[in-house]
Design an enzyme around this catalytic site. Sequence first.
Site, PDB file in Angstrom:
ATOM      1  N   GLU A 169      41.610  42.584  29.308  1.00 51.11           N
ATOM      2  CA  GLU A 169      40.787  43.570  30.018  1.00 51.11           C
ATOM      3  C   GLU A 169      40.873  44.973  29.426  1.00 51.11           C
ATOM      4  OE1 GLU A 169      41.559  43.506  34.228  1.00 51.11           O
ATOM      5  OE2 GLU A 169      40.906  41.445  34.456  1.00 51.11           O
ATOM      6  N   GLU A 204      41.075  34.296  34.582  1.00 46.13           N
ATOM      7  CA  GLU A 204      41.547  34.866  35.848  1.00 46.13           C
ATOM      8  C   GLU A 204      40.453  34.746  36.891  1.00 46.13           C
ATOM      9  OE1 GLU A 204      43.303  38.773  35.961  1.00 46.13           O
ATOM     10  OE2 GLU A 204      44.301  38.489  34.033  1.00 46.13           O
TER      11      GLU A 204
HETATM   12  C1  FCB Z   1      43.368  41.749  36.704  1.00 42.25           C
HETATM   13  C2  FCB Z   1      44.621  41.833  35.851  1.00 42.25           C
HETATM   14  C3  FCB Z   1      45.775  41.034  36.383  1.00 42.25           C
HETATM   15  C4  FCB Z   1      45.883  41.164  37.884  1.00 42.25           C
HETATM   16  C5  FCB Z   1      44.557  40.843  38.533  1.00 42.25           C
HETATM   17  C6  FCB Z   1      44.593  40.878  40.033  1.00 42.25           C
HETATM   18  O1  FCB Z   1      42.580  42.867  36.484  1.00 42.25           O
HETATM   19  O2  FCB Z   1      44.338  41.394  34.537  1.00 42.25           O
HETATM   20  O3  FCB Z   1      46.943  41.453  35.735  1.00 42.25           O
HETATM   21  O4  FCB Z   1      46.308  42.418  38.215  1.00 42.25           O
HETATM   22  O5  FCB Z   1      43.597  41.758  38.079  1.00 42.25           O
END
Ligand code: FCB
Length: 499
Positions: free
Chosen positions: A225, A406
């Site tokens: 990210e 994620e």
């Molecule tokens: C993302 C991050 C991860 C975690 C999630 C909830 O942005 O990559 O580390 O904090 O959010």
Amino acid sequence: MSMLTRRRLLSRAALSATAGATGTGLRVGGTAATAAVSGGLATGCDADTDPDTDPTGGPQGNLRFPTGFSWGAATSAYQVEGATKEDGRGESVWDTFSRTPGRTRNGDTGDIAADHYHRYADDLDLMRDLGLGSYRFSISWPRIQPDGTGTPNQRGLDFYRRLVDGLHERGISPMATLFHWDLPQTLQDAGGWENRDTAYRFAEYAEVLFRGLGDRVPVWLTINEPKTVVQNGYLHGHHAPGFQDPQAAYLVAHHLQLAHGLAVETLRATDSTARIGPALNLHPCYPADDSAEAAGASHLYDGYENRLYLDSILKGSYPADVLADLGPGSRMARGIRDGDLKTISAPIDLLAVQYYTPYYVTGTGGTVTRWPTSQADWQQIYPDGMYDILTRVTRDYGPVPLTVTENGLPQADTLSPDGTVDDAGRISFLRDHMAAAHRAVTDGVPLESYHVWSLLDNFEWAEGYDQRWGLVYVDYPTQRRVPKRSALWYREVIRANGL
Ligand code: FCB
């Protein structure tokens, strides 16, 4: 006022203040994107039940993913490892930031976190018991190079070697992220990501890992990210290094992407057969109303949220509207050198997509909240956004293999006296998002795996330990692990390869 200036004024907190400000009649997001993606890629799975028409609102046990689809869970080093002072690890920006009074909720730090550095073997057994096919973790740069450069710290490398070998022994495929925000403090002191040199230090660090672990890690993710570092670290200042400097922020965006490209080139220069790609958090952006102004503002918002990272890596150019909005004299524009975009767009093997929330953009470039939010007030729960973002990437950028690295939901989970954790809300969140991913696969998106954020409850950055994102509950005082109901449910999803 340019979008850049407006964005500087926004923060996750300010976004949350808009919750409930939504009037009726907002366009339901995503409907425009439901057409099948271009290219007519073959349907890869059966879809016996349409989750949209299922009267119970959930899949009924017959959404099967393609054979070979992989199910996993994700963590990151600073969020779970703890042991911040052991075995020669150096300091990172998150050590500095979290130890600075007022920066994190309750003054929480990652000093102990989920103590995974010591408990990794038990955690590996947990993963095996869940049936995970893939584990996405990150490597702590300051464990490998305490000062961010030079001779690697063998004890740091050994830890990750033990972890990776332990995964293989349990039949779990390792997916390693090179950088999940824990920049060595020494590099920050030398200018951090504002300093172009950091990108070259990152390539050196990547080479250490490719040589040290390359024979046993099949998939590398470069930068986690980049946008969050840009926005939270440099625009809003509520993540390390805690700056509020829009000019610096977008120069950082360029250097992070340069670092990504240099790492890809470095891997290609070794004889490794491993695959590599970036991990991008993508946000579908929808106009908040039917006005032309909202459409225009939403398009530019999409430029800052998505195209700034997708166009550069997959098309070799930065989006013209974003560059124009930043202005020709911006530090970013002045920081782009000949050849940089060629490096940034070095061919990748897969694109990791992280999806949490959509944005609804008003004609003045603000945002409104359209859907219920979670404990994380910036997160609107909108499963169709998963479908929209996956199909959009395939439609606009071609059939690059995708992995969801994620997706998840925080809750204030509690351990009940009978020793269970009932997180029904997480199950329904995951089920709905997986069903949306399944629909994308059915419509031709080359999605190969899905990872829940997160395996374990952990240190959620500025939120400390308040938000629990794990499939597995961590009782911090004892560090006992308790699989939540969602973990048991996920085990069945994995077993069935579907919902
Ligand atoms: C993302 C991050 C991860 C975690 C999630 C909830 O942005 O990559 O580390 O904090 O959010």
